[in-house]
Design an enzyme around this catalytic site. Structure first.
Site, short mmCIF file in Angstrom:
data_model
loop_
_atom_site.label_atom_id
_atom_site.label_comp_id
_atom_site.label_asym_id
_atom_site.label_seq_id
_atom_site.Cartn_x
_atom_site.Cartn_y
_atom_site.Cartn_z
N HIS A 1 0.85 -1.19 0.00
CA HIS A 1 0.00 0.00 0.00
C HIS A 1 0.89 1.24 0.00
O HIS A 1 1.72 1.40 0.90
CB HIS A 1 -0.89 0.03 1.25
CG HIS A 1 -1.80 -1.15 1.38
ND1 HIS A 1 -3.08 -1.17 0.88
CD2 HIS A 1 -1.60 -2.36 1.97
CE1 HIS A 1 -3.64 -2.34 1.15
NE2 HIS A 1 -2.76 -3.08 1.81
N VAL A 2 0.71 2.11 -0.99
CA VAL A 2 1.50 3.34 -1.03
C VAL A 2 0.63 4.60 -0.94
O VAL A 2 1.11 5.71 -1.09
CB VAL A 2 2.42 3.40 -2.27
CG1 VAL A 2 3.50 2.34 -2.17
CG2 VAL A 2 1.63 3.24 -3.57
N LYS B 1 -8.09 -7.80 -7.03
CA LYS B 1 -8.05 -7.92 -5.57
C LYS B 1 -9.47 -7.97 -5.04
O LYS B 1 -10.24 -7.02 -5.19
CB LYS B 1 -7.30 -6.72 -4.96
CG LYS B 1 -7.23 -6.75 -3.42
CD LYS B 1 -6.45 -7.96 -2.91
CE LYS B 1 -6.50 -8.05 -1.38
NZ LYS B 1 -5.74 -6.98 -0.71
N HIS C 1 -8.30 -11.05 0.09
CA HIS C 1 -8.23 -10.85 1.54
C HIS C 1 -9.16 -11.91 2.12
O HIS C 1 -10.37 -11.73 2.19
CB HIS C 1 -8.69 -9.44 1.91
CG HIS C 1 -8.59 -9.15 3.38
ND1 HIS C 1 -7.73 -8.21 3.89
CD2 HIS C 1 -9.23 -9.69 4.45
CE1 HIS C 1 -7.85 -8.17 5.21
NE2 HIS C 1 -8.76 -9.06 5.56
N ASP D 1 2.51 -6.05 2.94
CA ASP D 1 1.29 -5.39 3.42
C ASP D 1 1.64 -4.16 4.24
O ASP D 1 0.94 -3.80 5.20
CB ASP D 1 0.42 -6.35 4.24
CG ASP D 1 -1.01 -5.81 4.45
OD1 ASP D 1 -1.43 -4.91 3.69
OD2 ASP D 1 -1.69 -6.27 5.38
#
Length: 339
Positions: A14-15, A94, A133, A239
């Site tokens: 995650h950015v 995702k 997820h 993550d």
């Protein structure tokens, strides 16, 4: 003692966006050759144009780094939209069960409904990789386990679809991966090195709160063993998920651990401790290249040496702080050079 890691890959990253992206991206784009970028932004990446726009933002703020883009699974992903994304180089879907993590309020309510299965069928035909997820509603420590029936259904119904159980956290999931040829997983640094005691064994530490939760000693040890032997169906995915300290020190704490600044030194320390440094290259890169079919990535060499590294307590973004995992501690390995 030294080690050189070639083309490190972060298979789950995650950015964030805007100023926060500019503040945290370099911690990943400098040492890593590529990363699978998560799509759960405040405005999720639900179609090709928004995904490509985000990709461009990442590319503008990095160099010699390949963002591997993903689409946020949603009911509007028609065959035509999937084809459009695939033609533009997007290879990952995702899937977020609704409400299971940060920005998952737009996630999928029924993982086995007709529309979901139709999209997965199209994804299989086009050669997408499904990242999930893997949690279902239930007791917090059992949410991944409760998703097993869904994972089995997916694996059996779509045998040519590669399915990645993201951030594997429950030792009971290992048997699933070994049972089904098309089931794989990513492992985080925190799930293979921490337990619930780090979160709440003493004072509550909000900076160790993540989803899925870090779990028991048994879970941590079993998952660590997968990493240490570089199990061929497992790749590294950090993550790393930054949040401002002001939000982490609130009444409604967001899930996420910012680990990007320490990943390579901490992994070297962990693997050396268990006499497994020879397997770190496979865990950090080779397995992902094989599982995801990655080639033509930016070439990168990260040289680390066994010298003390004092972890900064925070990264900065505007007037806000972002707490770094193990901030203030001294690691025994240090990143010396990136070439």
């Amino acid at each position: 003692m030294e080690i050189t890691l070639f083309d490190p890959i972060d298979a789950h990253l995650h950015v964030r966006e805007n100023a926060l992206l500019k503040a945290v991206l370099r911690y990943s784009s400098e040492p890593f050759s590529a990363a699978v970028i998560m799509p759960n932004l405040s405005k999720p990446l639900i179609d090709t144009p928004t995904t490509l726009e985000y990709e461009e933002e990442i590319l503008k703020n990095s160099s010699n780094f390949k963002p591997l883009m993903s689409l946020y699974f949603n009911d509007d992903l028609t065959l035509e939209e999937l084809q459009r994304a695939h033609e533009k180089g997007v290879r990952f879907l995702k899937l977020y069960p609704k409400g299971m993590t940060t920005n998952a309020q737009n996630g999928t309510s029924d993982l086995l409904d007709e529309k979901t299965l139709e999209i997965l069928e199209n994804a299989q035909k086009l050669g997408f990789i499904l990242c999930i997820h893997a949690e279902q509603a239930g007791f917090c420590l059992d949410k991944e386990f409760l998703c097993h029936s869904v994972l089995e259904t997916f694996a059996l119904s779509f045998p040519k679809l590669k399915i990645i159980i993201e951030h594997l956290s429950d030792w009971r999931s290992i048997a699933l991966i070994e049972k089904h040829d098309n089931l794989y997983a990513t492992l985080t640094l925190h799930h293979i090195s921490m337990t619930l005691d780090d979160l709440l064994g003493g004072s509550l530490n909000p900076h160790c709160f993540c989803k899925p939760l870090i779990k028991t000693k048994k879970d941590q040890e079993r998952l660590l063993s997968l990493a240490l032997k570089a199990h061929p169906k497992i790749s590294f995915g950090s993550d790393s998920a930054p949040h401002f300290v002001s939000k982490k020190h609130s009444a409604n704490i967001p899930a996420g651990i910012f680990s990007a600044p320490i990943l390579l030194p901490a992994l070297c320390e962990l693997f050396e401790k268990h006499n497994a440094l020879e397997n770190l290259q496979a865990f950090i890169s080779n397995n992902a290249k094989t599982i995801y079919g990655l080639d033509n990535l930016p070439s990168k060499k990260a040289r680390l040496s066994k010298k003390p590294f004092i972890v900064p307590t925070h990264a900065l973004c505007l007037n806000e702080k972002i707490a770094i995992l193990r901030g203030g501690e001294t690691l025994s390995w240090n990143l010396q050079e990136i070439a």
